[in-house]
Design an enzyme around this catalytic site. Structure first.
Site, PDB file in Angstrom:
ATOM      1  N   CYS A   1       4.500 -12.458  -8.196  1.00 48.66           N
ATOM      2  CA  CYS A   1       5.539 -11.449  -8.002  1.00 48.66           C
ATOM      3  C   CYS A   1       6.853 -12.187  -7.760  1.00 48.66           C
ATOM      4  O   CYS A   1       6.934 -13.021  -6.850  1.00 48.66           O
ATOM      5  CB  CYS A   1       5.147 -10.605  -6.785  1.00 48.66           C
ATOM      6  SG  CYS A   1       6.447  -9.528  -6.162  1.00 48.66           S
TER       7      CYS A   1
ATOM      8  N   ASP B   1       0.017  -9.798  -5.763  1.00 49.66           N
ATOM      9  CA  ASP B   1       1.170  -8.986  -6.167  1.00 49.66           C
ATOM     10  C   ASP B   1       1.111  -7.673  -5.392  1.00 49.66           C
ATOM     11  O   ASP B   1       0.060  -7.280  -4.899  1.00 49.66           O
ATOM     12  CB  ASP B   1       1.139  -8.701  -7.677  1.00 49.66           C
ATOM     13  CG  ASP B   1       2.398  -7.951  -8.132  1.00 49.66           C
ATOM     14  OD1 ASP B   1       3.467  -8.111  -7.517  1.00 49.66           O
ATOM     15  OD2 ASP B   1       2.301  -7.186  -9.115  1.00 49.66           O
ATOM     16  N   SER B   2       2.264  -6.996  -5.302  1.00 48.78           N
ATOM     17  CA  SER B   2       2.237  -5.693  -4.636  1.00 48.78           C
ATOM     18  C   SER B   2       1.439  -4.690  -5.475  1.00 48.78           C
ATOM     19  O   SER B   2       0.798  -3.807  -4.946  1.00 48.78           O
ATOM     20  CB  SER B   2       3.656  -5.180  -4.395  1.00 48.78           C
ATOM     21  OG  SER B   2       4.377  -5.101  -5.595  1.00 48.78           O
TER      22      SER B   2
ATOM     23  N   GLU C   1       4.305   1.097 -12.745  1.00 47.89           N
ATOM     24  CA  GLU C   1       3.237   1.422 -11.781  1.00 47.89           C
ATOM     25  C   GLU C   1       2.783   2.877 -11.944  1.00 47.89           C
ATOM     26  O   GLU C   1       1.662   3.220 -11.615  1.00 47.89           O
ATOM     27  CB  GLU C   1       3.707   1.172 -10.341  1.00 47.89           C
ATOM     28  CG  GLU C   1       3.843  -0.309  -9.965  1.00 47.89           C
ATOM     29  CD  GLU C   1       2.504  -1.023  -9.769  1.00 47.89           C
ATOM     30  OE1 GLU C   1       1.514  -0.369  -9.441  1.00 47.89           O
ATOM     31  OE2 GLU C   1       2.462  -2.246  -9.974  1.00 47.89           O
TER      32      GLU C   1
ATOM     33  N   CYS D   1      10.188 -10.667 -13.662  1.00 50.25           N
ATOM     34  CA  CYS D   1       9.331  -9.750 -12.909  1.00 50.25           C
ATOM     35  C   CYS D   1       8.020  -9.714 -13.673  1.00 50.25           C
ATOM     36  O   CYS D   1       8.020  -9.535 -14.898  1.00 50.25           O
ATOM     37  CB  CYS D   1       9.961  -8.357 -12.835  1.00 50.25           C
ATOM     38  SG  CYS D   1       8.850  -7.110 -12.126  1.00 50.25           S
TER      39      CYS D   1
ATOM     40  N   HIS E   1       5.880  -7.571 -13.928  1.00 49.02           N
ATOM     41  CA  HIS E   1       5.586  -6.285 -14.573  1.00 49.02           C
ATOM     42  C   HIS E   1       6.187  -6.194 -15.976  1.00 49.02           C
ATOM     43  O   HIS E   1       5.655  -5.493 -16.837  1.00 49.02           O
ATOM     44  CB  HIS E   1       6.173  -5.124 -13.760  1.00 49.02           C
ATOM     45  CG  HIS E   1       5.431  -4.792 -12.513  1.00 49.02           C
ATOM     46  ND1 HIS E   1       5.517  -5.544 -11.377  1.00 49.02           N
ATOM     47  CD2 HIS E   1       4.584  -3.759 -12.227  1.00 49.02           C
ATOM     48  CE1 HIS E   1       4.756  -4.998 -10.430  1.00 49.02           C
ATOM     49  NE2 HIS E   1       4.188  -3.918 -10.916  1.00 49.02           N
TER      50      HIS E   1
END
Lengths: 272, 272
Positions: B74, B11-12, B158, B190, B192
């Site tokens: 992701c 994932d980023s 983040e 997503c 997140h």
């Protein structure tokens, strides 16, 4: 060095456009090259080392483009590259002279001795660097400094969300510490924040002075070029825009707040 | 191929940790390597070409680490690399098999035939890709799909701001179209977003079903490994974390919502 060579402005995204505007108004004949590293925007949450590395790549690129001067149109990059002690030698790596945007804000503060409390709004990285607190305390020891990190404002502006109904609520949240206990002046220590100027002024009320370093940075550029006999004072200017991700992404963001004016310029995609 | 080789998750940033959690619960013996490209996070606002390039670099890195399988943890990367027509050949560039997280969400929807309206929440890039609308319409033609781009949620998560007083207001703004005209189910497209699960459920009310693709993605991983006779079913697992920016940045973010558990693991800094 030749006066015809361009002044370069670097930012991770569209924030440096506020410096571009100030510069084109003050020095309308100067050729300008604007570089946006929109493939890695935003820089505000990155480590100091990574910010220095990315900015170094950008300055190398602009030096190769024969810029006569590079303006780091980004407070995060300016704080980390030009003021952190461990990387004090940043300028020494390059032959092209480099000007940051932090001195502009300090100069703006210097003009006034009636301020008692100043709030500094910046990205997480800029605020954590502590550079503004340190420098303001040296320069204006009577000033109380209130640093406020606003980590979501750059993503919000880069997403074009400055008209989102919740932007005001978010800005109000960040400025909460200033609402009860008032300040005289707020330094917009991020080149993106002037785009939210109206909203910030509305939240804080008209009595609070908002300072944007862009104008003062353009004065510094003019003074430097004049001293070096590098001012271009006649002829039409040429503007070049370089971006690291797709040009459409950049032009869409720029046109969101500047209108179509800057869309008429060619935008090149480049690699750092 | 050897069952001892690790499953890789990419994932980023920290979003893929929701896949990591699902995988460690379902397959507690598997060795896992987790890669976060936190030097370039977030991906949601980048061009499709740049997302494919960055993801490609990540998969090359994990292939060199001898992963037996790579999970793109992701949705932005999964949508752009595995479903965009022009890059349909993404898998062909690599010998290591690649699984995305989009199929997981679709499988979750497939289990139920009582849903009439589904909202899909994702980054700007995921929503613009149109992949969910397209695939859900093929699979569940009776389902009305309402795609909602939530560009600020990843930067917010983040930045560790999911407890910020304005997060609820922002989430409420994004979900506004769903408040008047209700939906049966919301797909968290997503990795997140599960971190804001409680808040999203609170805003939408208990009647709305929230679907997270992580569990279904871990089922897909198990089924693939079982079919290939690559399941590691005994022995203690080994977890390795690799990040492209400073390890502290990553561990601080992970520990914000997972507690100290994952901080005890060594985090290596690497270059893609």
């Amino acid at each position: 060095m030749d006066a015809q060579l361009p002044v370069a402005i670097f930012d991770s995204g569209v924030g440096g456009i506020s410096v571009f505007q100030a510069l084109t108004h003050l020095l309308p004949c100067e050729n300008i090259i604007y570089l946006a590293d929109n493939k890695r925007v935003p820089y505000g949450g990155l480590s100091s080392e990574t910010i220095v590395q990315y900015t170094s790549e950008a300055v190398s690129f602009l030096q190769a483009k024969k810029a006569k001067l590079v303006v780091l149109g980004c407070h995060t990059a300016s704080a980390r590259c030009l003021y952190d002690e461990e990387v004090f030698s940043f300028q020494k790596r390059f032959s092209v002279p480099i000007i940051g945007v932090i001195n502009g804000g300090l100069q703006a503060l210097k003009q006034r001795d009636d301020f008692r409390r100043v709030a500094v709004l910046g990205t997480k990285s800029t605020i954590q660097s502590g550079v503004y607190e340190r420098l303001i305390r040296c320069q204006n020891p009577h000033l109380e400094v209130i640093p406020i990190a606003c980590p979501l404002l750059v993503p919000m502006i880069e997403s074009g969300l400055f008209t989102h109904p919740d932007t005001e609520s978010l800005v109000r949240g960040y400025l909460q510490p200033l609402l009860n206990d008032s300040v005289d002046v707020v330094l917009l220590a991020c080149t993106h924040y002037p785009l939210l100027r109206g909203l910030i002024q509305k939240v804080l009320g008209e009595r609070v002075v908002l300072l944007d370093s862009s104008d003062y940075t353009s004065f510094e550029v003019r003074d430097y070029l004049a001293a070096e006999n590098l001012l271009k004072v006649s002829g039409k200017p040429h503007y070049q825009f370089c971006v690291t991700d797709k040009p459409e992404l950049f032009s869409r963001r720029v046109s969101l707040f500047l209108g179509a004016e800057y869309n008429s310029h060619l935008i090149d995609q480049c690699q750092l």
